[in-house]
Design a protein around this motif. Structure first.
Motif, PDB file in Angstrom:
ATOM      1  N   ALA A   1      35.942 -15.516  32.601  1.00  0.00           N
ATOM      2  CA  ALA A   1      35.965 -14.699  31.382  1.00  0.00           C
ATOM      3  C   ALA A   1      37.381 -14.597  30.821  1.00  0.00           C
ATOM      4  O   ALA A   1      37.589 -14.729  29.603  1.00  0.00           O
ATOM      5  CB  ALA A   1      35.396 -13.315  31.678  1.00  0.00           C
ATOM      6  N   CYS A   2      38.353 -14.353  31.690  1.00  0.00           N
ATOM      7  CA  CYS A   2      39.744 -14.212  31.230  1.00  0.00           C
ATOM      8  C   CYS A   2      40.280 -15.524  30.660  1.00  0.00           C
ATOM      9  O   CYS A   2      40.913 -15.543  29.597  1.00  0.00           O
ATOM     10  CB  CYS A   2      40.621 -13.746  32.389  1.00  0.00           C
TER      11      CYS A   2
ATOM     12  N   TRP B   1      28.121 -13.859  33.994  1.00  0.00           N
ATOM     13  CA  TRP B   1      26.989 -13.692  34.918  1.00  0.00           C
ATOM     14  C   TRP B   1      25.672 -13.959  34.202  1.00  0.00           C
ATOM     15  O   TRP B   1      24.776 -14.614  34.745  1.00  0.00           O
ATOM     16  CB  TRP B   1      27.010 -12.272  35.487  1.00  0.00           C
TER      17      TRP B   1
ATOM     18  N   SER C   1      36.346 -16.906  40.062  1.00  0.00           N
ATOM     19  CA  SER C   1      35.372 -15.819  39.995  1.00  0.00           C
ATOM     20  C   SER C   1      34.812 -15.739  38.583  1.00  0.00           C
ATOM     21  O   SER C   1      35.338 -16.372  37.652  1.00  0.00           O
ATOM     22  CB  SER C   1      36.034 -14.492  40.359  1.00  0.00           C
ATOM     23  N   GLU C   2      33.767 -14.958  38.400  1.00  0.00           N
ATOM     24  CA  GLU C   2      33.232 -14.747  37.054  1.00  0.00           C
ATOM     25  C   GLU C   2      34.279 -14.100  36.156  1.00  0.00           C
ATOM     26  O   GLU C   2      34.396 -14.428  34.976  1.00  0.00           O
ATOM     27  CB  GLU C   2      31.964 -13.883  37.137  1.00  0.00           C
ATOM     28  N   GLU C   3      35.058 -13.176  36.737  1.00  0.00           N
ATOM     29  CA  GLU C   3      36.135 -12.532  35.987  1.00  0.00           C
ATOM     30  C   GLU C   3      37.191 -13.552  35.562  1.00  0.00           C
ATOM     31  O   GLU C   3      37.703 -13.517  34.433  1.00  0.00           O
ATOM     32  CB  GLU C   3      36.773 -11.437  36.833  1.00  0.00           C
ATOM     33  N   ASP C   4      37.527 -14.491  36.475  1.00  0.00           N
ATOM     34  CA  ASP C   4      38.506 -15.538  36.148  1.00  0.00           C
ATOM     35  C   ASP C   4      38.049 -16.365  34.948  1.00  0.00           C
ATOM     36  O   ASP C   4      38.830 -16.654  34.032  1.00  0.00           O
ATOM     37  CB  ASP C   4      38.698 -16.479  37.343  1.00  0.00           C
TER      38      ASP C   4
ATOM     39  N   SER D   1      33.015 -11.031  28.587  1.00  0.00           N
ATOM     40  CA  SER D   1      33.232 -10.232  29.790  1.00  0.00           C
ATOM     41  C   SER D   1      32.708 -10.956  31.020  1.00  0.00           C
ATOM     42  O   SER D   1      32.012 -11.984  30.913  1.00  0.00           O
ATOM     43  CB  SER D   1      32.516  -8.887  29.658  1.00  0.00           C
ATOM     44  N   ARG D   2      33.019 -10.411  32.204  1.00  0.00           N
ATOM     45  CA  ARG D   2      32.479 -10.971  33.435  1.00  0.00           C
ATOM     46  C   ARG D   2      30.952 -10.930  33.401  1.00  0.00           C
ATOM     47  O   ARG D   2      30.282 -11.845  33.870  1.00  0.00           O
ATOM     48  CB  ARG D   2      32.992 -10.163  34.631  1.00  0.00           C
ATOM     49  N   THR D   3      30.394  -9.878  32.786  1.00  0.00           N
ATOM     50  CA  THR D   3      28.941  -9.750  32.680  1.00  0.00           C
ATOM     51  C   THR D   3      28.357 -10.869  31.825  1.00  0.00           C
ATOM     52  O   THR D   3      27.272 -11.390  32.116  1.00  0.00           O
ATOM     53  CB  THR D   3      28.570  -8.385  32.084  1.00  0.00           C
TER      54      THR D   3
END
Length: 421
Positions: free
Chosen positions: A30-31, A47, A25-28, A42-44
């Motif tokens: 970023a982390c 994106w 995911s985008e969150e993955d 960040s996830r943003t």
């Protein structure tokens, strides 16, 4: 790790495609990127990179770590980022085919489709003029497309123009105009072929063009063809052949045609520079500048009835003058000329911009200004990313050689490492 890279690949598509392929995911992303780099995206941010929102791309500091997270070669990420930034700079929002570019530039009364079946029909002056307008539209495409994108289309058009002349009935005067169209297309095809990385041999194209121009009794066009041919021969190391061809162009120009004379003199200056005939080179380039000034005083190049002269103006001749000075190791004369031209240069002409930036980088290196040379080289490499131009790629080698003399300078090291050269 993935190793391929499509020409012109954009950073957003690459990141999104790899993320989805890896099931992240985008969150993955970023982390993982935060863990690898110590930065806090960040996830943003991810994106925005994927959508290129407001022109956003990952900064250079992220690229090594992003390559690790996405299991990509860093060089591929860098090329994609550069291609994206160059596309934005040169106002290309999405990939555009060479056919689309040519279609946009053709005159409104002409279609992109082949000229069609011509056997037996009669053609007149209007048909000949339509062909010449069509040739000019295709010629304008060479300003924004590299040789690898354009060569097949131009050769296809040349074959159609030959059929139009050979397989129709027409008057002698119309026949000469048709032959001029064939000659102009042959010159353009030969020129584009020299930039196509060997996909077509320029020699038979130039030779055909000279024959057509002579048969049309079009001396200025014959001179243009001989000069183009000689310029290319000299650039690939055939100096005597190049000199002979460029010198043969002079007698083809009768009467006025001052702008054609300026173009021929500039080519003689360049070929003489490569042949290390400094006196002839400097005399010829001074002559070329005087002639283009005289021509510009009468009317702009864009108003010349010979449409193929539209680009022969003082700015373009100053670039050749700067190249001669650079090759003769006179950077103090070359640098101001190149900076002046680049400051106002049409940003859609990516290949020429990259070529001129390459000459500026070499001149600055020669002037012992490695930091400034690195800046110009960085711009050149960025614009070159994904550009199928053998001329521009060859110039990048000259720039790399010039920069490597300053490997102890941090700015130079950074540029060389960034572009993997």
């Amino acid at each position: 790790m993935a190793d391929s890279n499509d020409s012109g690949e954009r950073i957003g598509e690459l990141i999104a495609g790899r993320r989805k392929y890896l099931g992240l995911s985008e969150e993955d992303v970023a982390c993982k990127l935060a863990d690898a780099s110590g930065y806090t995206p960040s996830r943003t941010d991810v994106w925005r990179w994927e959508t290129e929102y407001e022109g956003r791309t990952p900064g250079p500091q992220y690229l090594p770590h992003l390559a690790e997270v996405l299991e990509l070669d860093e060089s591929r990420l860098r090329r994609a980022r550069a291609a994206t930034k160059a596309a934005r700079r040169f106002k290309v929002s999405a990939p555009v085919s060479s056919a689309e570019v040519i279609a946009r530039l053709l005159p409104a009364d002409t279609e992109l489709s082949p000229l069609g079946t011509t056997t037996g029909r009669t053609v007149g002056a209007a048909d000949a003029e339509a062909l010449l307008r069509r040739v000019h539209g295709i010629r304008l495409a060479d300003d924004v497309l590299a040789g690898g994108d354009l060569v097949e289309a131009v050769i296809r058009e040349l074959r159609s123009a030959i059929r139009l002349h050979n397989d129709t009935c027409h008057s002698e005067a119309v026949g000469r105009r048709l032959l001029s169209g064939v000659g102009e297309l042959a010159q353009l095809a030969g020129w584009v072929a020299t930039d196509s990385g060997g996909r077509a041999d320029p020699v038979p194209l130039f030779r055909l063009g000279v024959a057509a121009a002579k048969q049309a009794e079009d001396g200025p066009l014959a001179a243009h063809l001989l000069g183009s041919w000689g310029y290319w021969e000299a650039n690939r190391g055939n100096l005597q052949r190049g000199l002979d061809l460029v010198r043969a162009a002079g007698p083809e120009i009768s009467g006025g045609h001052v702008r054609v004379r300026s173009l021929t003199a500039a080519r003689l200056a360049w070929v003489s520079t490569l042949a290390r005939d400094h006196r002839t080179a400097l005399t010829a380039i001074d002559t070329a500048m005087d002639q283009v000034d005289a021509a510009d005083e009468k009317s702009p190049a864009s108003a010349d009835p010979r449409r193929w002269l539209y680009w022969v103006n003082r700015d373009e001749q100053e670039v050749m003058q700067a190249r001669v000075y650079t090759q003769l190791h006179r950077p103090l004369r070359a640098v101001p000329l190149l900076r002046k031209v680049l400051a106002a240069y049409d940003a859609s002409h990516a290949r020429e911009y990259a070529l001129y930036a390459s000459w500026l980088a070499v001149a600055l290196a020669d002037a012992n200004e490695p930091e400034e040379a690195a800046k110009s080289a960085d711009r050149m490499f960025e614009v070159l990313a994904g550009l199928p131009s053998s001329r521009a790629q060859d110039r990048s080698k000259a720039v790399t050689t010039a920069l490597r003399r300053f490997r102890e300078v941090p700015e130079v090291v950074e540029v060389l490492e960034r572009w993997g050269v």
